[in-house]
Design an enzyme around this catalytic site. Sequence first.
Site, PDB file in Angstrom:
ATOM      1  N   CYS A  16      25.243  70.573  49.835  1.00 35.43           N
ATOM      2  CA  CYS A  16      25.184  69.628  49.861  1.00 35.43           C
ATOM      3  C   CYS A  16      26.341  68.454  51.461  1.00 35.43           C
ATOM      4  O   CYS A  16      26.853  69.453  51.692  1.00 35.43           O
ATOM      5  CB  CYS A  16      25.181  68.724  49.194  1.00 35.43           C
ATOM      6  SG  CYS A  16      24.510  69.086  47.681  1.00 35.43           S
ATOM      7  N   HIS A  72      26.260  63.136  48.135  1.00 38.33           N
ATOM      8  CA  HIS A  72      26.321  62.136  47.651  1.00 38.33           C
ATOM      9  C   HIS A  72      28.150  62.236  47.509  1.00 38.33           C
ATOM     10  O   HIS A  72      28.799  62.298  48.900  1.00 38.33           O
ATOM     11  CB  HIS A  72      26.470  63.283  46.253  1.00 38.33           C
ATOM     12  CG  HIS A  72      26.983  64.677  46.435  1.00 38.33           C
ATOM     13  ND1 HIS A  72      28.441  64.511  46.527  1.00 38.33           N
ATOM     14  CD2 HIS A  72      26.601  66.057  46.783  1.00 38.33           C
ATOM     15  CE1 HIS A  72      29.053  66.185  46.669  1.00 38.33           C
ATOM     16  NE2 HIS A  72      27.606  66.862  46.871  1.00 38.33           N
TER      17      HIS A  72
END
Length: 305
Positions: free
Chosen positions: A211, A195
């Site tokens: 992440c 992301h």
Amino acid sequence: MKKYKKTPTIFFVCFSLLLLIKPTLASVYELGDVNKRLIGTPIIHTVVKGDYFQQLAEQYNVGFLALLAANPQQDPFLLKEGTEVVIPNQMLLPFITRKGIVINLPELRLYYFSPEENKVHVFPVGIGRQGLSTPLTSTYIGEKRENPTWRPTQEMQERHFAEHGEYLAKEFPAGPNNPFGKYALRLGTSEYLIHGSNKRFGIGMRASSGCIRMYDDDIKWLFDNVPINTKVRVVNQPVKMSFENGDKQLIEIHQPLTEDESSQGKVIVTKALQKFVGPNREYWQQLLPVIENPHGLVVELAPQG
């Protein structure tokens, strides 16, 4: 090795200011024969007044820690005018199949192998910090989201409360306070995403909760160009080796990952590394300082003098 030096023209100064705000897109490299793994060319940047590492990392779209490792003699915040900074834009491909997305955690880079042309796109990424490591996996892009909502997990809530004495909001809609940025790609059906970010500092570092973070322009490019079901592999290869053209011995060593914040990982001299270097004492003399203090640059093992 290419040398880049800024000139004092008004146009170039304006262009440089734009670069401070918006990073360049991924480095794109032509792929040669499957037996050749060397890509790119290192760049030498000559420092001018106002330069600092985070700005250079964004300007050349490389990782912050990669710059630190390649330039251990430099103060990342107080660069001296006229000195030279190595931009680590040359690398060996990880030992993988050239397909889909490959994230090599120790080097904090994401590789995307174009399915329609013999090219690879390379991006710096942020990964999970110590204790919250990004997991090794073989998966796929399971979902793509534009303007994603962030909903902190219970574990994140408890960790934030322990550190700050208060809980986070239950959800963060799209906007400047959303740590996912504007785009997100889900790994399979897991909670892990590739992301964007609302914080520019942290790309090319171990700073996330697991992440993979990217610059906004980079994640937008992936969002626009990488289809659902693209294969994704997350690997751990701190040492990359290659016999280029069958004889040139090249090696690239990165700091191994560790879960202990108070210590650095040690490079393990594996049987594969011993076999690659061979019995040549001179080669080991060249390599041992790099094993002790990895700088992430490609080294050629060759007779000296």
